[in-house]
Structure formats: C-alpha cells, structure tokens
Motif scaffolding. Sequence first.
Motif, mmCIF file in Angstrom:
data_model
loop_
_atom_site.group_PDB
_atom_site.id
_atom_site.type_symbol
_atom_site.label_atom_id
_atom_site.label_comp_id
_atom_site.label_asym_id
_atom_site.label_seq_id
_atom_site.Cartn_x
_atom_site.Cartn_y
_atom_site.Cartn_z
ATOM 1 N N ALA A 121 27.205 -1.779 -18.541
ATOM 2 C CA ALA A 121 25.625 -1.978 -18.400
ATOM 3 C C ALA A 121 25.032 -2.515 -19.597
ATOM 4 C CB ALA A 121 25.031 -0.411 -18.372
ATOM 5 N N TRP A 122 25.493 -2.410 -20.790
ATOM 6 C CA TRP A 122 24.882 -2.936 -22.004
ATOM 7 C C TRP A 122 25.026 -4.720 -21.728
ATOM 8 C CZ3 TRP A 122 21.587 -2.816 -25.802
ATOM 9 C CH2 TRP A 122 21.681 -3.895 -26.718
ATOM 10 N N PHE A 123 26.502 -5.001 -21.467
ATOM 11 C CA PHE A 123 26.727 -6.498 -21.390
ATOM 12 C C PHE A 123 25.916 -7.175 -20.343
ATOM 13 C CE2 PHE A 123 29.663 -5.509 -24.796
ATOM 14 C CZ PHE A 123 29.412 -6.485 -25.630
ATOM 15 N N ALA A 124 25.763 -6.300 -19.192
ATOM 16 C CA ALA A 124 25.280 -6.933 -17.732
ATOM 17 C C ALA A 124 23.819 -6.927 -17.919
ATOM 18 C CB ALA A 124 25.672 -6.132 -16.852
ATOM 19 N N LEU A 125 23.212 -6.011 -18.750
ATOM 20 C CA LEU A 125 21.625 -5.889 -18.415
ATOM 21 C C LEU A 125 20.927 -6.125 -19.790
ATOM 22 C CD1 LEU A 125 21.971 -2.794 -16.255
ATOM 23 C CD2 LEU A 125 21.740 -5.190 -15.555
ATOM 24 N N PHE A 126 21.384 -5.674 -20.928
ATOM 25 C CA PHE A 126 20.873 -5.439 -22.182
ATOM 26 C C PHE A 126 21.071 -6.431 -23.265
ATOM 27 C CE2 PHE A 126 20.632 -1.159 -20.232
ATOM 28 C CZ PHE A 126 19.631 -1.381 -19.430
ATOM 29 N N HIS A 127 22.284 -6.934 -23.343
ATOM 30 C CA HIS A 127 22.687 -7.748 -24.340
ATOM 31 C C HIS A 127 21.919 -9.184 -24.520
ATOM 32 C CE1 HIS A 127 25.659 -8.577 -27.619
ATOM 33 N NE2 HIS A 127 25.857 -9.855 -27.077
ATOM 34 N N PRO A 128 21.593 -9.566 -26.014
ATOM 35 C CA PRO A 128 20.692 -10.623 -25.874
ATOM 36 C C PRO A 128 21.168 -11.929 -25.321
ATOM 37 C CG PRO A 128 21.199 -9.995 -27.821
ATOM 38 C CD PRO A 128 21.554 -8.898 -26.986
ATOM 39 N N GLU A 129 22.507 -12.080 -25.629
ATOM 40 C CA GLU A 129 23.320 -13.377 -25.074
ATOM 41 C C GLU A 129 24.183 -12.899 -23.872
ATOM 42 O OE1 GLU A 129 25.186 -15.533 -28.340
ATOM 43 O OE2 GLU A 129 24.658 -13.681 -29.400
ATOM 44 N N ARG A 130 24.378 -13.898 -22.952
ATOM 45 C CA ARG A 130 25.236 -13.631 -21.889
ATOM 46 C C ARG A 130 26.666 -13.813 -22.268
ATOM 47 N NH1 ARG A 130 25.247 -10.847 -17.290
ATOM 48 N NH2 ARG A 130 26.445 -11.786 -15.658
ATOM 49 N N ILE A 131 27.795 -12.978 -22.338
ATOM 50 C CA ILE A 131 28.963 -13.100 -22.753
ATOM 51 C C ILE A 131 29.919 -12.793 -21.451
ATOM 52 C CG2 ILE A 131 30.914 -12.370 -24.376
ATOM 53 C CD1 ILE A 131 28.572 -11.758 -26.276
#
Length: 225
Positions: A121-131
Amino acid sequence: MSHGKQFTLYSHDRGPNGWKVAFALEELGLTYETIYLNFQEGEHKKPEFTKFNPNGRIPALIDHKNNDFVIWESNAILLYLVDKYDTEKRITVPDGDEKFQLLQWLFFQASGQGPYFGQAAWFALFHPERIESATDRYKKEIIRVLGVLETVLSKQEWLVGGKLTIADLSFITWNNFAFNVILQGYESFNLQKDFPSVAAWHNKLLATPSVKKTLDVREALISKK
C-alpha cells in the motif's frame, strides 16, 4: 472517571488494524467506545496516546472493568478478549493443539500479511517517488500470502477449529484493502479465478453480521469526510 461502556478502543477510520478488534468486540457482545485518532495531526504520536501505546500505533484497548487495563498490538488484543471474555469459545478454540494452530495463524497474519500488504500500500499509494521494483515486490508478496491461504482453505472452510475464530477475523481488513485497492489492475489479478477458496472465505466473512455492521460504521465515517 466513570465509563458507560466497558472498553475504549483507540483506532483510525481507515487504518485496517483497529477494525478487526471491533469485529471481535461485536462478536462477543462487549460494549465499547471508539476514539478515532487523526493521523494528519499526529495524534497517534502525542503523549495523550503514547501513554497508552509507546509504539504510537493503533489500535490500543482499555478495559475499564479490569482496572483500566491497557493492551496494544491488534492480535494481542484479540487474544486478550477471547481469553478473558469468550468463555463459550465462540470465536476461539480450546487449549491444546488447535490453540497453537490459532496462534500460528495470528502470527502469520502479523508477520506475513500485515507488513507485506502494508508495504504494498505504501509504495503503490503514498511513497513520494514511484519505485517499480518495490511496488512489484510487495504486490507479489500479497499473491504469495494469498497462495498460502488458498492451499489451506481449499481443504477446509475456516482456518482453525472448523468455525469462525479470531484467526479468520484478523485477515479481513487487509485482504479487503488488497482486493479493492492495491491489486486493482495488477497483472490481470482475478480473485475468483486465481484464489476461489480465499474468495469464498472472504465473502462469507463479509456477510457475518458483526463484520457487516462494523464495516458499515467504517463506510459511514469515511463518507462524511
């Protein structure tokens, strides 16, 4: 200070972990008041809450009929509730081998489902950079966890004891979030096709009156924002 209800539950309207405690409280017919913390204002990190949970996370539960006993970590709360108040073993199992299987699933939920689904959820929706590598890794971990559940649920209706228990309840909210948000459009993910036993189990859980009532409260809270 007098309390009209037995428990105070500190939770969050969108955060998954507080709601599974509410499922158990409803199933056991226990009275409670929920305080929904405002994460944007950092209420979960303020002394008014960290005096109850030094980890600064929800949920935390106060049992006013047990000398204002405080317990945090959602699965620890579930175990406290059934050990102390589920004398009829409605949503738990007797001591013995099945009790260790119950603990096994609660540990798996806390160490496998929760962290991996949360990171997805964090990396798909909230992390400021797309990794992409991180997003893909954690979505694949969701698929792996669902595969573990499918292997077991293809052979039995419930996780342990042949009935609904806190083990089953512990998985609902993160699964719901994964199915409806995180995995939408991911590699043609199809819950019914790929994990039919998990889908049947999950739908049966959603139809449970205590779960439906609790999730209706959640939807009402969110719709007001």
